[in-house]
Design a protein around this motif. Structure first.
Motif, PDB file in Angstrom:
ATOM      1  N   GLN A  53       1.122  -1.474   0.213  1.00 60.15           N
ATOM      2  CA  GLN A  53      -0.389  -0.292  -0.089  1.00 60.15           C
ATOM      3  C   GLN A  53       0.971   1.569  -0.079  1.00 60.15           C
ATOM      4  O   GLN A  53       2.084   1.240   0.150  1.00 60.15           O
ATOM      5  N   GLY A  54       0.865   2.536  -0.997  1.00 57.33           N
ATOM      6  CA  GLY A  54       1.541   3.006  -1.116  1.00 57.33           C
ATOM      7  C   GLY A  54       0.841   4.353   0.297  1.00 57.33           C
ATOM      8  O   GLY A  54      -0.221   4.057   0.156  1.00 57.33           O
ATOM      9  N   THR A  55       1.953   5.476   0.218  1.00 55.04           N
ATOM     10  CA  THR A  55       1.724   6.370   1.060  1.00 55.04           C
ATOM     11  C   THR A  55       0.786   7.160   0.450  1.00 55.04           C
ATOM     12  O   THR A  55       0.683   8.171   1.485  1.00 55.04           O
ATOM     13  N   ALA A  56       0.097   7.176  -0.717  1.00 58.74           N
ATOM     14  CA  ALA A  56      -0.544   8.148  -1.209  1.00 58.74           C
ATOM     15  C   ALA A  56      -2.149   7.650  -1.645  1.00 58.74           C
ATOM     16  O   ALA A  56      -3.002   8.988  -1.749  1.00 58.74           O
ATOM     17  N   GLY A  57      -2.608   6.500  -1.071  1.00 55.00           N
ATOM     18  CA  GLY A  57      -3.892   6.280  -1.626  1.00 55.00           C
ATOM     19  C   GLY A  57      -4.890   4.928  -0.370  1.00 55.00           C
ATOM     20  O   GLY A  57      -3.019   4.441   0.160  1.00 55.00           O
ATOM     21  N   ASN A  58      -5.424   4.646  -1.346  1.00 58.94           N
ATOM     22  CA  ASN A  58      -5.981   2.890  -0.403  1.00 58.94           C
ATOM     23  C   ASN A  58      -6.059   1.655  -0.530  1.00 58.94           C
ATOM     24  O   ASN A  58      -6.734   0.924  -0.923  1.00 58.94           O
ATOM     25  N   LYS A  59      -5.283   1.715  -2.030  1.00 55.60           N
ATOM     26  CA  LYS A  59      -4.876   0.369  -3.026  1.00 55.60           C
ATOM     27  C   LYS A  59      -3.746   0.221  -2.878  1.00 55.60           C
ATOM     28  O   LYS A  59      -2.795   0.591  -2.409  1.00 55.60           O
ATOM     29  N   LEU A  60      -4.338  -1.236  -2.814  1.00 58.13           N
ATOM     30  CA  LEU A  60      -3.501  -2.211  -2.672  1.00 58.13           C
ATOM     31  C   LEU A  60      -2.551  -2.859  -4.168  1.00 58.13           C
ATOM     32  O   LEU A  60      -3.124  -2.905  -5.345  1.00 58.13           O
ATOM     33  N   THR A  61      -0.781  -2.903  -4.762  1.00 55.94           N
ATOM     34  CA  THR A  61      -0.211  -2.935  -5.508  1.00 55.94           C
ATOM     35  C   THR A  61       0.173  -5.283  -4.984  1.00 55.94           C
ATOM     36  O   THR A  61       0.913  -5.026  -3.919  1.00 55.94           O
ATOM     37  N   PHE A  62      -0.439  -5.561  -6.162  1.00 59.12           N
ATOM     38  CA  PHE A  62       0.040  -6.991  -5.571  1.00 59.12           C
ATOM     39  C   PHE A  62       0.840  -7.442  -6.329  1.00 59.12           C
ATOM     40  O   PHE A  62       0.583  -7.348  -7.670  1.00 59.12           O
ATOM     41  N   GLY A  63       2.183  -8.406  -5.544  1.00 59.36           N
ATOM     42  CA  GLY A  63       2.691  -9.562  -5.985  1.00 59.36           C
ATOM     43  C   GLY A  63       2.288 -10.353  -7.272  1.00 59.36           C
ATOM     44  O   GLY A  63       0.992 -10.604  -7.191  1.00 59.36           O
ATOM     45  N   GLY A  64       3.153 -10.696  -7.736  1.00 56.11           N
ATOM     46  CA  GLY A  64       2.383 -11.872  -8.366  1.00 56.11           C
ATOM     47  C   GLY A  64       2.485 -13.664  -7.701  1.00 56.11           C
ATOM     48  O   GLY A  64       1.833 -14.245  -8.890  1.00 56.11           O
ATOM     49  N   GLY A  65       2.826 -13.599  -6.613  1.00 58.85           N
ATOM     50  CA  GLY A  65       2.325 -14.254  -5.908  1.00 58.85           C
ATOM     51  C   GLY A  65       3.497 -15.748  -5.959  1.00 58.85           C
ATOM     52  O   GLY A  65       3.892 -15.514  -6.782  1.00 58.85           O
ATOM     53  N   THR A  66       3.639 -16.694  -4.746  1.00 60.38           N
ATOM     54  CA  THR A  66       4.577 -17.509  -4.845  1.00 60.38           C
ATOM     55  C   THR A  66       3.631 -18.882  -4.984  1.00 60.38           C
ATOM     56  O   THR A  66       3.301 -18.477  -3.817  1.00 60.38           O
ATOM     57  N   ARG A  67       3.935 -19.942  -5.266  1.00 54.34           N
ATOM     58  CA  ARG A  67       2.755 -21.295  -5.945  1.00 54.34           C
ATOM     59  C   ARG A  67       3.658 -21.876  -5.077  1.00 54.34           C
ATOM     60  O   ARG A  67       4.709 -22.045  -5.003  1.00 54.34           O
ATOM     61  N   VAL A  68       3.448 -22.461  -3.563  1.00 56.54           N
ATOM     62  CA  VAL A  68       3.649 -23.572  -2.798  1.00 56.54           C
ATOM     63  C   VAL A  68       2.973 -24.904  -2.976  1.00 56.54           C
ATOM     64  O   VAL A  68       1.803 -25.032  -3.255  1.00 56.54           O
ATOM     65  N   LEU A  69       3.914 -25.883  -3.329  1.00 55.67           N
ATOM     66  CA  LEU A  69       3.873 -27.203  -3.563  1.00 55.67           C
ATOM     67  C   LEU A  69       4.328 -27.800  -2.620  1.00 55.67           C
ATOM     68  O   LEU A  69       5.038 -28.142  -2.653  1.00 55.67           O
ATOM     69  N   VAL A  70       4.041 -28.840  -1.464  1.00 57.50           N
ATOM     70  CA  VAL A  70       4.544 -29.336  -0.757  1.00 57.50           C
ATOM     71  C   VAL A  70       4.649 -30.925  -0.906  1.00 57.50           C
ATOM     72  O   VAL A  70       3.458 -31.434  -1.530  1.00 57.50           O
ATOM     73  N   LYS A  71       5.508 -31.192  -1.111  1.00 60.15           N
ATOM     74  CA  LYS A  71       6.068 -32.807  -1.250  1.00 60.15           C
ATOM     75  C   LYS A  71       5.561 -33.752  -0.066  1.00 60.15           C
ATOM     76  O   LYS A  71       6.912 -33.657   0.647  1.00 60.15           O
ATOM     77  N   PRO A  72       5.392 -34.189   0.315  1.00 59.37           N
ATOM     78  CA  PRO A  72       5.143 -35.779   1.806  1.00 59.37           C
ATOM     79  C   PRO A  72       6.007 -36.697   1.821  1.00 59.37           C
ATOM     80  O   PRO A  72       6.770 -36.497   0.447  1.00 59.37           O
TER      81      PRO A  72
END
Lengths: 111, 111
Positions: A92-111
């Motif tokens: 969230q920037g200092t100027a407003g109420n909007k969020l800028t999202f990152g592209g995400g990290t997809r987590v896969l777990v191997k049992p």
């Protein structure tokens, strides 16, 4: 405009191991938030960091906010199958109420 | 979870037809947001509202319009749908500088 980059895009983790995902903003942030999205679900808020250098813990999850308030990290210890999903940081920037999202990290777990 | 519903949950439409997605909240949150989610792009803000009849553009607003005539409802309209607008659309609400609460999403396919 503000950009938020997140790495890695994918993370394959053996159950029980630790991993870290990183988030970097092109501009100084007012705060940074982390969300988790399970497969087929919607993003769910995890935490918000506001102060420079802030560290917060939620059980096995440790969140950090950089000193310059431009980067953040999420560290998960002893990964479990319940940790599967995509983790997003959102700045969230200092100027407003909007969020800028990152592209995400997809987590896969191997049992 | 906050009381946020989206309708329809799934829609298939043809190129060139108008489409309206609805978001309804019961939390009386001031802010409402529309995002689209595409593989590799995370969540991108389309439009948001900071009060009744008060809206502003996000980073990917071209081809979309919004309206908010009541606190609880936020409508997203695709005036003439294109295949590039095939996506999952999420509505979110919040009080400004804090966390956002996401609806279950609408999967839109434009053929």
């Amino acid at each position: 405009g503000q950009q938020v980059m997140q790495i890695p895009q994918y993370q394959h983790v053996q159950e029980g191991e630790d991993f870290t995902t990183y988030c970097n903003s092109s501009t100084t942030l007012s705060n940074i938030q982390w969300y988790k999205q399970r497969p087929g679900g919607h993003p769910v808020f995890l935490i918000q960091l506001v102060k420079s250098g802030e560290v917060k813990k939620q059980k096995r999850l440790t969140f950090q906010f950089g000193e310059a308030k431009k980067n953040s990290s999420l560290h998960i210890t002893a990964t479990q199958t319940t940790d599967v999903g995509t983790y997003f940081c959102a700045g969230q920037g200092t100027a407003g109420n909007k969020l800028t999202f990152g592209g995400g990290t997809r987590v896969l777990v191997k049992p | 979870d906050a009381g946020i519903t989206q309708s329809p949950r799934h829609k298939v439409t043809e190129t060139g037809t108008p489409v309206t997605l609805r978001c309804h909240q019961t939390e009386n949150h001031r802010y409402m947001y529309w995002y689209r989610q595409d593989p590799g792009h995370g969540l991108r803000l389309i439009h948001y509202s900071y009060g009744v009849k008060d809206t502003d553009k996000g980073e990917v607003s071209d081809g979309y319009s919004v309206s908010r005539s009541k606190t609880e409802d936020f409508l997203l309209t695709l005036e003439s749908a294109t295949s590039s607008q095939t996506s999952v659309y999420f509505c979110a609400t919040g009080q400004g500088m804090g966390e956002q609460y996401f609806g279950p999403g609408t999967r839109l396919t434009v053929t």
